[in-house]
Design an enzyme around this catalytic site. Structure first.
Site, PDB file in Angstrom:
ATOM      1  N   HIS A  77       0.852  -1.194   0.000  1.00 27.81           N
ATOM      2  CA  HIS A  77       0.000   0.000   0.000  1.00 27.81           C
ATOM      3  C   HIS A  77       0.893   1.251   0.000  1.00 27.81           C
ATOM      4  O   HIS A  77       2.041   1.214   0.489  1.00 27.81           O
ATOM      5  CB  HIS A  77      -0.896   0.010   1.241  1.00 27.81           C
ATOM      6  CG  HIS A  77      -2.058  -0.940   1.137  1.00 27.81           C
ATOM      7  ND1 HIS A  77      -3.122  -0.933   2.021  1.00 27.81           N
ATOM      8  CD2 HIS A  77      -2.322  -1.928   0.250  1.00 27.81           C
ATOM      9  CE1 HIS A  77      -3.978  -1.874   1.683  1.00 27.81           C
ATOM     10  NE2 HIS A  77      -3.522  -2.500   0.612  1.00 27.81           N
ATOM     11  N   GLU A 134       0.909   3.921   1.811  1.00 26.82           N
ATOM     12  CA  GLU A 134       1.371   4.369   3.128  1.00 26.82           C
ATOM     13  C   GLU A 134       2.554   3.532   3.634  1.00 26.82           C
ATOM     14  O   GLU A 134       3.479   4.059   4.242  1.00 26.82           O
ATOM     15  CB  GLU A 134       0.238   4.272   4.166  1.00 26.82           C
ATOM     16  CG  GLU A 134      -1.011   5.083   3.852  1.00 26.82           C
ATOM     17  CD  GLU A 134      -2.062   4.255   3.136  1.00 26.82           C
ATOM     18  OE1 GLU A 134      -1.714   3.550   2.160  1.00 26.82           O
ATOM     19  OE2 GLU A 134      -3.228   4.308   3.548  1.00 26.82           O
ATOM     20  N   CYS A 136      -6.205   1.753   5.775  1.00 22.35           N
ATOM     21  CA  CYS A 136      -6.822   0.493   6.201  1.00 22.35           C
ATOM     22  C   CYS A 136      -6.253   0.086   7.560  1.00 22.35           C
ATOM     23  O   CYS A 136      -5.395   0.777   8.127  1.00 22.35           O
ATOM     24  CB  CYS A 136      -6.564  -0.601   5.167  1.00 22.35           C
ATOM     25  SG  CYS A 136      -4.854  -1.195   5.131  1.00 22.35           S
ATOM     26  N   CYS A 141      -2.367  -0.309   7.483  1.00 24.74           N
ATOM     27  CA  CYS A 141      -1.634   0.958   7.399  1.00 24.74           C
ATOM     28  C   CYS A 141      -1.814   1.786   8.671  1.00 24.74           C
ATOM     29  O   CYS A 141      -0.881   2.484   9.099  1.00 24.74           O
ATOM     30  CB  CYS A 141      -2.068   1.733   6.166  1.00 24.74           C
ATOM     31  SG  CYS A 141      -1.598   0.890   4.630  1.00 24.74           S
TER      32      CYS A 141
END
Lengths: 143, 143
Positions: free
Chosen positions: B53, B55, B83, B86
């Site tokens: 992801h 992040e 999410c 993260c």
């Protein structure tokens, strides 16, 4: 021969390697068809990276081995209950089974009321004493 | 000049790059003293890795830049609410501020009753429409 204890012992070996590196001693392996396809231990200090938990590295490594991002028919053996970050990663991976050594009441995902993927079976308490002792011993040595 | 919108626009540019790569279009930047020290976009398909992801990559990258694992005095600008994974990583990083574009009611951390580090200030709704539109447009193109 290929019992949960068999693979948890390998995860514990990884935790011991972490301990020797002065890392919080948590280790894991990922197994597919009784074959270890990833093994790792916490490296947050060595790599200066809060995301370098054992589970995160193992998920990336196993996906790389399999050539696909979903860890179908795979089992993760981890010495300590995964944190929020690692539980989120495990959910995304749709891993089939997660076997946990010791619980982490404070930082683990279970007490945060988080769940893994609906397809994921969770087993706790495998070699709980050994998995718990190594972490306690580490923090005692830090005081 | 260095407003939240200024940096969110950069995060949106990252999301657009993800869109062009057929990745779910989410982007982020990490800023320290008005200087961008990390920028990234979702690469889960390209890297075959559920942990890739935006992040997660940015946290690792910023820590590498700073030479330390804690993102003190740093702000993350991200186009979509982080999410569970993260949010866990952001908590470990002790980042000072997180600025979110659009909410993610289903998969975001807020509705899971998770919090970030007590030191972390959270701002939501910066360029919300633009950040939300690009994700909707992506999934519409997939149907």
């Amino acid at each position: 021969m290929f019992t949960d204890e068999y693979f948890m012992k390998m995860a514990l070996n990884e935790a011991e390697t972490a301990f020797e590196k002065d890392e919080v001693p948590i280790g894991c392996v990922i197994v597919s068809n009784n074959r270890v396809i990833a093994r790792s231990h916490n490296l947050t200090e060595t790599l200066n990276d809060v995301t370098a938990h054992a589970e995160m590295q193992a998920i990336t490594s196993a996906a790389n081995f399999l050539g696909g991002k979903y860890l179908i028919n795979c089992t993760l053996y981890v010495t300590l209950e995964p944190c929020v970050m690692c539980s989120g990663a495990l959910s995304w991976s749709q891993i089939s089974k997660v076997v946990i050594g010791a619980r982490d009441e404070q930082r683990g995902f279970i007490n945060k009321n988080l769940t893994l993927h609906p397809k994921t079976e969770i087993v706790t308490g495998v070699m709980e004493n050994e998995c718990s002792s190594i972490v306690k011993e580490f923090f005692k040595s830090k005081r």
